[in-house]
Design a protein around this motif. Structure first.
Motif, PDB file in Angstrom:
ATOM      1  N   TYR A 165       0.925  -1.223  -0.138  1.00 21.06           N
ATOM      2  CA  TYR A 165       0.056  -0.230  -0.043  1.00 21.06           C
ATOM      3  C   TYR A 165       0.875   1.264  -0.034  1.00 21.06           C
ATOM      4  CZ  TYR A 165      -4.046  -2.847   0.690  1.00 21.06           C
ATOM      5  OH  TYR A 165      -5.027  -3.810   0.739  1.00 21.06           O
ATOM      6  N   ARG A 166       2.217   1.120  -0.107  1.00 16.03           N
ATOM      7  CA  ARG A 166       3.115   2.266  -0.182  1.00 16.03           C
ATOM      8  C   ARG A 166       2.777   3.257   0.710  1.00 16.03           C
ATOM      9  NH1 ARG A 166       1.657   0.855  -5.363  1.00 16.03           N
ATOM     10  NH2 ARG A 166       3.664   0.463  -6.926  1.00 16.03           N
ATOM     11  N   LEU A 167       2.612   2.748   2.249  1.00 15.91           N
ATOM     12  CA  LEU A 167       2.313   3.654   3.411  1.00 15.91           C
ATOM     13  C   LEU A 167       3.317   4.532   3.925  1.00 15.91           C
ATOM     14  CD1 LEU A 167       0.256   1.122   5.235  1.00 15.91           C
ATOM     15  CD2 LEU A 167      -0.711   2.595   3.665  1.00 15.91           C
ATOM     16  N   LYS A 168       2.840   5.683   4.117  1.00 14.81           N
ATOM     17  CA  LYS A 168       3.833   6.478   4.886  1.00 14.81           C
ATOM     18  C   LYS A 168       3.325   6.595   6.214  1.00 14.81           C
ATOM     19  CE  LYS A 168       5.959  10.921   4.776  1.00 14.81           C
ATOM     20  NZ  LYS A 168       6.230  12.347   3.936  1.00 14.81           N
ATOM     21  N   THR A 169       3.894   5.876   7.184  1.00 12.67           N
ATOM     22  CA  THR A 169       3.341   5.810   8.628  1.00 12.67           C
ATOM     23  C   THR A 169       4.012   6.560   9.736  1.00 12.67           C
ATOM     24  OG1 THR A 169       4.743   3.737   8.942  1.00 12.67           O
ATOM     25  CG2 THR A 169       2.675   3.267   8.042  1.00 12.67           C
ATOM     26  N   LYS A 170       3.366   6.793  10.684  1.00 13.12           N
ATOM     27  CA  LYS A 170       3.919   7.197  12.054  1.00 13.12           C
ATOM     28  C   LYS A 170       4.047   6.367  13.065  1.00 13.12           C
ATOM     29  CE  LYS A 170       0.364  10.156  12.665  1.00 13.12           C
ATOM     30  NZ  LYS A 170      -0.502  11.231  13.166  1.00 13.12           N
ATOM     31  N   VAL A 171       5.078   6.245  13.550  1.00 17.75           N
ATOM     32  CA  VAL A 171       5.553   5.071  14.447  1.00 17.75           C
ATOM     33  C   VAL A 171       4.675   5.373  15.878  1.00 17.75           C
ATOM     34  CG1 VAL A 171       7.360   4.099  15.923  1.00 17.75           C
ATOM     35  CG2 VAL A 171       8.017   4.824  13.624  1.00 17.75           C
ATOM     36  N   GLU A 172       3.806   4.453  16.217  1.00 18.32           N
ATOM     37  CA  GLU A 172       3.044   4.679  17.391  1.00 18.32           C
ATOM     38  C   GLU A 172       3.107   3.436  18.199  1.00 18.32           C
ATOM     39  OE1 GLU A 172      -1.733   4.628  16.931  1.00 18.32           O
ATOM     40  OE2 GLU A 172      -0.855   6.807  16.958  1.00 18.32           O
ATOM     41  N   ASN A 173       3.103   3.330  19.344  1.00 17.29           N
ATOM     42  CA  ASN A 173       3.469   2.069  20.350  1.00 17.29           C
ATOM     43  C   ASN A 173       2.031   1.266  20.140  1.00 17.29           C
ATOM     44  OD1 ASN A 173       1.696   2.820  22.431  1.00 17.29           O
ATOM     45  ND2 ASN A 173       3.111   4.229  22.992  1.00 17.29           N
ATOM     46  N   TYR A 174       2.483  -0.033  20.443  1.00 15.59           N
ATOM     47  CA  TYR A 174       1.452  -0.949  20.212  1.00 15.59           C
ATOM     48  C   TYR A 174       0.097  -0.492  21.278  1.00 15.59           C
ATOM     49  CZ  TYR A 174      -0.889  -5.385  21.305  1.00 15.59           C
ATOM     50  OH  TYR A 174      -1.862  -6.348  21.332  1.00 15.59           O
ATOM     51  N   GLU A 175       0.071  -0.225  22.381  1.00 19.08           N
ATOM     52  CA  GLU A 175      -0.761  -0.130  23.321  1.00 19.08           C
ATOM     53  C   GLU A 175      -1.877   1.157  22.934  1.00 19.08           C
ATOM     54  OE1 GLU A 175      -2.003  -1.513  26.309  1.00 19.08           O
ATOM     55  OE2 GLU A 175      -0.350  -3.110  25.914  1.00 19.08           O
ATOM     56  N   LYS A 176      -1.212   2.272  22.441  1.00 25.99           N
ATOM     57  CA  LYS A 176      -1.747   3.424  21.732  1.00 25.99           C
ATOM     58  C   LYS A 176      -2.727   3.049  20.623  1.00 25.99           C
ATOM     59  CE  LYS A 176      -1.196   8.220  20.691  1.00 25.99           C
ATOM     60  NZ  LYS A 176      -0.557   9.369  20.422  1.00 25.99           N
ATOM     61  N   THR A 177      -2.307   2.123  19.651  1.00 24.22           N
ATOM     62  CA  THR A 177      -3.044   1.515  18.711  1.00 24.22           C
ATOM     63  C   THR A 177      -4.050   0.622  19.107  1.00 24.22           C
ATOM     64  OG1 THR A 177      -0.926   1.733  17.317  1.00 24.22           O
ATOM     65  CG2 THR A 177      -2.756   0.618  16.334  1.00 24.22           C
ATOM     66  N   LYS A 178      -3.549  -0.151  20.069  1.00 27.47           N
ATOM     67  CA  LYS A 178      -4.362  -1.161  20.792  1.00 27.47           C
ATOM     68  C   LYS A 178      -5.882  -0.545  21.224  1.00 27.47           C
ATOM     69  CE  LYS A 178      -4.941  -4.103  24.578  1.00 27.47           C
ATOM     70  NZ  LYS A 178      -4.314  -4.586  25.900  1.00 27.47           N
ATOM     71  N   ASN A 179      -5.604   0.446  22.137  1.00 30.85           N
ATOM     72  CA  ASN A 179      -6.326   1.141  22.707  1.00 30.85           C
ATOM     73  C   ASN A 179      -7.616   1.876  21.618  1.00 30.85           C
ATOM     74  OD1 ASN A 179      -6.004   0.381  25.289  1.00 30.85           O
ATOM     75  ND2 ASN A 179      -4.297   2.087  25.653  1.00 30.85           N
ATOM     76  N   LYS A 180      -6.918   2.418  20.528  1.00 31.76           N
ATOM     77  CA  LYS A 180      -7.758   3.038  19.649  1.00 31.76           C
ATOM     78  C   LYS A 180      -8.622   2.121  18.849  1.00 31.76           C
ATOM     79  CE  LYS A 180      -4.818   6.893  18.211  1.00 31.76           C
ATOM     80  NZ  LYS A 180      -3.948   7.453  17.142  1.00 31.76           N
ATOM     81  N   SER A 205      -3.996 -11.094  20.025  1.00 28.56           N
ATOM     82  CA  SER A 205      -4.164  -9.733  20.385  1.00 28.56           C
ATOM     83  C   SER A 205      -5.809  -9.411  20.512  1.00 28.56           C
ATOM     84  CB  SER A 205      -3.697  -8.726  19.283  1.00 28.56           C
ATOM     85  OG  SER A 205      -2.284  -8.886  19.222  1.00 28.56           O
ATOM     86  N   PHE A 206      -6.576 -10.141  19.478  1.00 27.34           N
ATOM     87  CA  PHE A 206      -7.973  -9.904  19.488  1.00 27.34           C
ATOM     88  C   PHE A 206      -8.581 -10.386  20.849  1.00 27.34           C
ATOM     89  CE2 PHE A 206     -11.167  -9.481  15.711  1.00 27.34           C
ATOM     90  CZ  PHE A 206     -11.716  -8.517  16.373  1.00 27.34           C
TER      91      PHE A 206
END
Length: 330
Positions: free
Chosen positions: A57-72, A110-111
């Motif tokens: 997907y040629r993604l340009k991503t921001k590094v985000e920690n696992y817990e933050k993404t998980k909570n979102k 994780s799920f």
């Protein structure tokens, strides 16, 4: 305590998953995953898939920690578990990774962790059920090989079949029983097996089985449109098409660079997704996928593949109460 039902449908790819997903809009269910217009922008893609599909997907991503993404992602799910609908479905044939790495169970772990947290936070009981779409292994192997460029660009179809026959790791990629046991080890849930052959032979029965398992009313009364097929029937025989890797396009690449630069501007960032003119430009300059008819015949491996998975498919019948002999899986 309120009870909710969560259906998890992790594939397989090329087994009628897109056709099934297209029917969700007719049913009284929350759709948590696919179908989605732009999945790479969703929180579920970021949480489950970004690590697998970054290059595609040629993604340009921001590094985000696992817990933050998980909570979102958890907050996203809680919106649906808080509404009036009893049944939710998370369907995505790429959830466990791309071809070659599509048995990655870390996402399932994780799920499960997130589901447990939601149950405590919302004081609800979530009954998890799995749906697994399958297809005769020979057809599935051939279809996935031709659809994905991961292996078709690096080895011939004959070499791919040979690797499956001699390599345990390659064999596991298409061993449905292996995946079912992995799921049972983590969730110990009911699992519905939906063979593509049933969809082709009797789509009414196919939909009825899905709705009965999901514990919802069947509101699908239209004829199903079979989507994303990579073969056509000619005189009763299947002719397959091979997906070709897009060639590098300087215009498209330049457009992507300009797009990412302009995204720094707030007015562009806010409006580019709804701009009809930009959509037309993107559609015009994006390299078109090419499909070419496959002339090579792989029927030589048909019986050998059927024999290779015979014992596994017979075991799957007992584990999931499904009749695979009816569809000539062995």
């Amino acid at each position: 305590m309120r009870e909710k039902i969560l259906l998890i449908h992790p594939g397989y790819a090329k087994t009628g998953t897109t056709t099934l997903q297209a029917q969700f809009k007719y049913l009284d269910i929350n759709v948590l995953g696919k179908p989605a217009e732009n999945q790479s922008k969703t929180i579920w893609f970021k949480f489950f898939k970004e690590k697998f599909f970054f290059n595609k997907y040629r993604l340009k991503t921001k590094v985000e920690n696992y817990e933050k993404t998980k909570n979102k992602f958890k907050d996203y799910l809680k919106i649906y578990f808080n509404n009036n609908k009893k049944v939710s479905i998370y369907s995505d044939e790429g959830m466990l990774g791309p071809l070659g790495n599509h048995l990655n169970i870390s996402n399932l772990l994780s799920f499960k962790e997130i589901i447990a947290e939601i149950q405590n936070e919302l004081n609800i009981k979530i009954k998890v059920k799995f749906i697994l779409s399958i297809r005769q292994q020979y057809d599935l192997i051939l279809s996935m090989y031709l659809y994905s460029t991961q292996f078709s660009e690096s080895m011939s179809g004959r070499d791919f079949f040979k690797k499956i026959i001699v390599s345990e790791d390659y064999k596991k990629m298409f061993d449905f029983t292996f995946l079912v046991k992995k799921i049972n080890k983590i969730f110990n849930s009911q699992i519905l097996i939906l063979p593509l052959e049933l969809l082709i032979n009797d789509e009414t029965k196919y939909v009825d089985k899905f709705c009965k398992f999901a514990e919802i009313k069947n509101n699908i009364h239209n004829k199903l449109i079979h989507l994303n097929q990579n073969y056509i029937l000619t005189d009763g025989k299947k002719k397959y098409y091979k997906k070709m890797q897009n060639h590098f396009s300087p215009i498209y690449y330049s457009g992507i660079l300009i797009h990412h630069y302009l995204k720094k501007l707030k007015i562009y960032q806010k409006n580019f997704r709804n701009n009809t003119f930009l959509k037309k430009i993107y559609k015009h300059i994006k390299p078109k996928n090419k499909r070419v008819e496959v002339e090579e015949n792989f029927d030589f491996y048909k019986n050998e593949i059927k024999l290779l998975y015979k014992n596994s498919n017979m075991e799957l019948e007992k584990l999931c109460n499904v009749n695979l002999k009816e569809f000539k899986y062995y």
